[in-house]
Design a protein around this motif. Structure first.
Motif, mmCIF file in Angstrom:
data_model
loop_
_atom_site.group_PDB
_atom_site.id
_atom_site.type_symbol
_atom_site.label_atom_id
_atom_site.label_comp_id
_atom_site.label_asym_id
_atom_site.label_seq_id
_atom_site.Cartn_x
_atom_site.Cartn_y
_atom_site.Cartn_z
ATOM 1 N N PHE A 153 0.833 -1.201 0.000
ATOM 2 C CA PHE A 153 0.000 0.000 0.000
ATOM 3 C C PHE A 153 0.868 1.253 0.000
ATOM 4 O O PHE A 153 0.591 2.216 -0.719
ATOM 5 N N SER A 154 1.930 1.248 0.784
ATOM 6 C CA SER A 154 2.821 2.406 0.878
ATOM 7 C C SER A 154 3.534 2.674 -0.440
ATOM 8 O O SER A 154 3.643 3.833 -0.872
ATOM 9 N N VAL A 155 4.009 1.616 -1.086
ATOM 10 C CA VAL A 155 4.704 1.776 -2.367
ATOM 11 C C VAL A 155 3.762 2.361 -3.413
ATOM 12 O O VAL A 155 4.100 3.321 -4.122
ATOM 13 N N PHE A 156 2.570 1.793 -3.518
ATOM 14 C CA PHE A 156 1.617 2.296 -4.508
ATOM 15 C C PHE A 156 1.126 3.701 -4.147
ATOM 16 O O PHE A 156 0.843 4.499 -5.038
ATOM 17 N N SER A 157 1.042 4.003 -2.869
ATOM 18 C CA SER A 157 0.632 5.347 -2.455
ATOM 19 C C SER A 157 1.675 6.386 -2.846
ATOM 20 O O SER A 157 1.330 7.463 -3.342
ATOM 21 N N VAL A 158 2.936 6.066 -2.634
ATOM 22 C CA VAL A 158 4.004 6.993 -3.024
ATOM 23 C C VAL A 158 3.994 7.178 -4.543
ATOM 24 O O VAL A 158 4.111 8.306 -5.044
ATOM 25 N N ALA A 159 3.832 6.078 -5.285
ATOM 26 C CA ALA A 159 3.764 6.178 -6.744
ATOM 27 C C ALA A 159 2.562 7.014 -7.179
ATOM 28 O O ALA A 159 2.658 7.825 -8.111
ATOM 29 N N LEU A 160 1.435 6.853 -6.489
ATOM 30 C CA LEU A 160 0.235 7.631 -6.813
ATOM 31 C C LEU A 160 0.449 9.114 -6.530
ATOM 32 O O LEU A 160 0.027 9.967 -7.316
ATOM 33 N N LEU A 161 1.105 9.429 -5.434
ATOM 34 C CA LEU A 161 1.380 10.828 -5.117
ATOM 35 C C LEU A 161 2.356 11.450 -6.113
ATOM 36 O O LEU A 161 2.203 12.621 -6.498
ATOM 37 N N VAL A 162 3.327 10.683 -6.573
ATOM 38 C CA VAL A 162 4.255 11.177 -7.603
ATOM 39 C C VAL A 162 3.501 11.428 -8.907
ATOM 40 O O VAL A 162 3.681 12.470 -9.561
ATOM 41 N N MET A 163 2.626 10.489 -9.281
ATOM 42 C CA MET A 163 1.848 10.655 -10.511
ATOM 43 C C MET A 163 0.902 11.856 -10.391
ATOM 44 O O MET A 163 0.672 12.557 -11.375
ATOM 45 N N ALA A 164 0.365 12.090 -9.201
ATOM 46 C CA ALA A 164 -0.501 13.255 -8.993
ATOM 47 C C ALA A 164 0.281 14.548 -9.233
ATOM 48 O O ALA A 164 -0.230 15.488 -9.842
ATOM 49 N N GLY A 165 1.514 14.583 -8.763
ATOM 50 C CA GLY A 165 2.361 15.749 -9.028
ATOM 51 C C GLY A 165 2.630 15.934 -10.511
ATOM 52 O O GLY A 165 2.571 17.052 -11.034
ATOM 53 N N PHE A 166 2.912 14.835 -11.215
ATOM 54 C CA PHE A 166 3.117 14.908 -12.663
ATOM 55 C C PHE A 166 1.864 15.383 -13.386
ATOM 56 O O PHE A 166 1.941 16.141 -14.354
ATOM 57 N N LEU A 167 0.688 14.942 -12.922
ATOM 58 C CA LEU A 167 -0.562 15.366 -13.549
ATOM 59 C C LEU A 167 -0.801 16.863 -13.354
ATOM 60 O O LEU A 167 -1.269 17.540 -14.280
ATOM 61 N N ILE A 168 -0.479 17.371 -12.183
ATOM 62 C CA ILE A 168 -0.643 18.807 -11.946
ATOM 63 C C ILE A 168 0.284 19.601 -12.858
ATOM 64 O O ILE A 168 -0.135 20.564 -13.513
ATOM 65 N N VAL A 169 1.539 19.186 -12.928
ATOM 66 C CA VAL A 169 2.515 19.890 -13.770
ATOM 67 C C VAL A 169 2.120 19.816 -15.243
ATOM 68 O O VAL A 169 2.153 20.829 -15.962
ATOM 69 N N SER A 170 1.718 18.632 -15.708
ATOM 70 C CA SER A 170 1.341 18.508 -17.123
ATOM 71 C C SER A 170 0.060 19.278 -17.424
ATOM 72 O O SER A 170 -0.083 19.846 -18.510
ATOM 73 N N GLY A 171 -0.873 19.331 -16.473
ATOM 74 C CA GLY A 171 -2.091 20.118 -16.678
ATOM 75 C C GLY A 171 -1.799 21.603 -16.790
ATOM 76 O O GLY A 171 -2.337 22.294 -17.665
#
Length: 165
Positions: free
Chosen positions: A56-74
């Motif tokens: 859960f922790s690994v996927f959560s960190v990956a999800l938070l990183v992807m959320a940051g990428f989505l904000i930047v790309s948006g």
């Protein structure tokens, strides 16, 4: 205006991800009242934890990183659509990030349900009363549903530029 829907959806999903991780991880309704566990940020643990919590922790960190990428790309796509930045379109990259975010959110949801199942099975002597008292936090479920909806909407509102012959 239609060209701004796709990047705004990405920014909303990214901000919602960071915001929802501040919600309670689990809620326990005991005799003395409602006790909430810490936020999902506090549930990200890598040491002295079960395999399901580490997953859960690994996927959560990956999800938070992807959320940051989505904000930047948006934000980058909004600037590009407003002709402030002149560059090649990154809409395909952003759509790829959107799909990967959905897959990671789904994996996080599965790991969250496994963690919840481990907690329920560990209640032991308290029996069914304790199982009924533990409620799942809405973070992982909401993020999986919202990421699915935004992924579908991003493909519906995708930039379709026609090539001239």
């Amino acid at each position: 205006m239609k060209k701004y829907i796709n990047p705004i959806l990405s920014i909303i999903l990214g901000v919602l991800t960071f915001g929802l991780y501040a919600a309670p991880f689990l809620t326990y309704e005991g005799v003395m009242g409602i006790v909430e566990s810490g936020s999902c940020y506090e549930a990200i643990v890598f040491e002295n934890a079960s395999d399901s919590v580490i997953a859960f922790s690994v996927f959560s960190v990956a999800l938070l990183v992807m959320a940051g990428f989505l904000i930047v790309s948006g934000v980058f796509m909004i600037l590009q659509n407003a002709n402030i930045i002149k560059s090649k379109s990154i809409s395909k990259l952003k759509n790829f990030l959107q799909v990967i975010t959905f897959v990671i959110a789904l994996a996080t949801l599965i790991c969250y349900l496994v963690v919840y199942n481990d907690i329920i099975s560990a209640t032991g002597p308290f029996g069914d009363a304790a199982k009924d008292a533990i409620k799942v936090g809405a973070t992982s479920i909401t993020l999986a549903i919202v990421s699915l909806v935004t992924t579908i909407l991003c493909f519906i509102f995708q930039d379709k530029k026609k090539k001239r012959k």
